[in-house]
Design a protein around this motif. Structure first.
Motif, PDB file in Angstrom:
ATOM      1  N   PRO A 162      -5.022  -9.624  -1.903  1.00 38.83           N
ATOM      2  CA  PRO A 162      -5.217  -9.238  -3.082  1.00 38.83           C
ATOM      3  C   PRO A 162      -5.757  -7.962  -3.622  1.00 38.83           C
ATOM      4  CG  PRO A 162      -6.436 -11.072  -2.876  1.00 38.83           C
ATOM      5  CD  PRO A 162      -5.932 -10.973  -1.464  1.00 38.83           C
ATOM      6  N   THR A 163      -5.413  -7.598  -4.578  1.00 39.33           N
ATOM      7  CA  THR A 163      -6.176  -6.431  -5.381  1.00 39.33           C
ATOM      8  C   THR A 163      -6.217  -6.668  -6.988  1.00 39.33           C
ATOM      9  OG1 THR A 163      -4.391  -4.985  -5.902  1.00 39.33           O
ATOM     10  CG2 THR A 163      -5.537  -4.581  -3.588  1.00 39.33           C
ATOM     11  N   LEU A 164      -7.438  -6.305  -7.440  1.00 37.74           N
ATOM     12  CA  LEU A 164      -7.624  -6.292  -8.829  1.00 37.74           C
ATOM     13  C   LEU A 164      -7.777  -5.258  -9.610  1.00 37.74           C
ATOM     14  CD1 LEU A 164     -10.136  -9.358  -8.872  1.00 37.74           C
ATOM     15  CD2 LEU A 164      -7.755  -9.442  -9.151  1.00 37.74           C
ATOM     16  N   GLY A 165      -7.237  -5.109 -10.831  1.00 39.27           N
ATOM     17  CA  GLY A 165      -7.519  -4.303 -11.762  1.00 39.27           C
ATOM     18  C   GLY A 165      -8.490  -4.395 -12.930  1.00 39.27           C
ATOM     19  N   GLY A 184      -3.135  -6.990 -11.073  1.00 41.75           N
ATOM     20  CA  GLY A 184      -3.590  -6.974  -9.794  1.00 41.75           C
ATOM     21  C   GLY A 184      -2.378  -6.928  -8.940  1.00 41.75           C
ATOM     22  N   THR A 185      -2.293  -6.981  -7.612  1.00 34.48           N
ATOM     23  CA  THR A 185      -1.191  -7.197  -6.633  1.00 34.48           C
ATOM     24  C   THR A 185      -1.322  -8.277  -5.730  1.00 34.48           C
ATOM     25  OG1 THR A 185      -2.382  -5.565  -4.837  1.00 34.48           O
ATOM     26  CG2 THR A 185      -1.056  -4.783  -6.548  1.00 34.48           C
ATOM     27  N   LEU A 187      -0.813 -11.535  -6.016  1.00 33.26           N
ATOM     28  CA  LEU A 187      -1.462 -12.589  -6.676  1.00 33.26           C
ATOM     29  C   LEU A 187      -0.828 -14.109  -6.907  1.00 33.26           C
ATOM     30  CD1 LEU A 187      -2.956 -10.800  -9.694  1.00 33.26           C
ATOM     31  CD2 LEU A 187      -4.141 -11.097  -7.547  1.00 33.26           C
ATOM     32  N   THR A 208       1.687  -9.858  -9.964  1.00 29.76           N
ATOM     33  CA  THR A 208       0.809  -8.631 -10.278  1.00 29.76           C
ATOM     34  C   THR A 208      -0.017  -9.078 -11.581  1.00 29.76           C
ATOM     35  OG1 THR A 208       2.513  -7.737 -11.749  1.00 29.76           O
ATOM     36  CG2 THR A 208       2.487  -6.819  -9.578  1.00 29.76           C
ATOM     37  N   ASP A 235     -14.132  -8.272  -8.246  1.00 30.59           N
ATOM     38  CA  ASP A 235     -14.092  -7.312  -9.010  1.00 30.59           C
ATOM     39  C   ASP A 235     -15.401  -7.251  -9.558  1.00 30.59           C
ATOM     40  OD1 ASP A 235     -13.601  -5.091 -10.464  1.00 30.59           O
ATOM     41  OD2 ASP A 235     -12.225  -6.028 -11.738  1.00 30.59           O
TER      42      ASP A 235
END
Length: 247
Positions: A162-165, A184-185, A187, A208, A235
């Motif tokens: 995963p990635t977080l914004g 994010g992506t 998720l 997302t 994050d």
């Protein structure tokens, strides 16, 4: 007179090598009452394809000189898989999956899609296997191969990390209770969300987006950590707790 392997599928079709002496000119190889197909023969060996069968049978080789002493061959049924756990993990692989079923004691391979891994047999009803690296995110079929054959029917899903914004809002009172949207992506498989190490109730909106409610915290910036079946992402200092006014 050794026989290799000494076990195979009840459906037949196993290539079996029988070694000994004076085996040239073999005219018949019996597995119990059934004839095997002879595919190669020398003075010291006979290679055959086993017929179908069940249980334990005696194997003999017949040549113009007579019939050999018998050897035992064991028929093994195809495996049955009932469940695997966990059902998803990182595309990079490396996590351990447990497979339960019946007839797993002779397992030699577990395939995740087209990629093979070597299992560790716990007993006839359970094995473990380290998941190999996936070719891409998504579901793949899982098959188990034993001396009795190959069984399909289970699925495993590879998940990208995963990635977080930037969360919205990015701050709230130390008393908690702030509804925060975390973009994010990857998720979808989120298992937990923490603010400064404290677990937060959450719901997955989409692959997302996550919605979470902040737990109580101490004043200052804290990390948001989201854990999915593919692993955890942090994050750093993404949410700030603010102390409310006092008079």
């Amino acid at each position: 007179m050794p026989i290799t392997p000494n076990q195979g599928s009840t459906g037949g079709g196993t290539t079996v090598s029988i070694t000994g002496t004076n085996l040239a000119g073999a005219t018949a190889v019996h597995f119990g009452t059934k004839l095997a197909t002879i595919t190669a023969n020398t003075a010291t060996s006979a290679t055959v394809t086993s017929p179908s069968g069940t249980g334990s049978v005696l194997v003999t080789v017949t040549t113009p000189g007579g019939t050999s002493n018998p050897l035992s061959f064991f028929y093994v049924g195809a495996p049955f898989k009932s469940a695997l756990s966990p059902v998803s993990g990182a595309t990079a692989g490396g996590n351990t999956v447990t497979i339960n079923g019946i007839g797993l004691s002779t397992a030699t391979a577990v395939n995740f899609g087209t990629v093979s891994a070597t299992p560790t047999v716990v007993n006839d009803t359970q094995l473990t296997v380290t998941v190999p690296t996936g070719t891409a995110a998504g579901a793949v079929g899982v098959s188990v191969t034993t001396a009795g054959g190959t069984n399909n029917g289970l699925s495993y899903t590879y998940v990208d990390t995963p990635t977080l914004g930037t969360p919205s809002p990015a701050s709230g009172p130390t008393s908690g209770g702030t509804a925060v949207t975390i973009p994010g992506t990857n998720l979808t498989t989120t298992q937990s969300v923490t603010f400064g190490g404290a677990a937060a109730p959450f719901s997955v909106i989409s692959d997302t987006e996550i919605s979470a409610v902040t737990p109580p915290g101490t004043a200052g910036a804290v990390d948001i950590v989201v854990t999915t079946s593919a692993g955890s992402v942090t994050d750093t200092g993404a949410f700030t707790y603010i102390t409310g006014p006092g008079i």
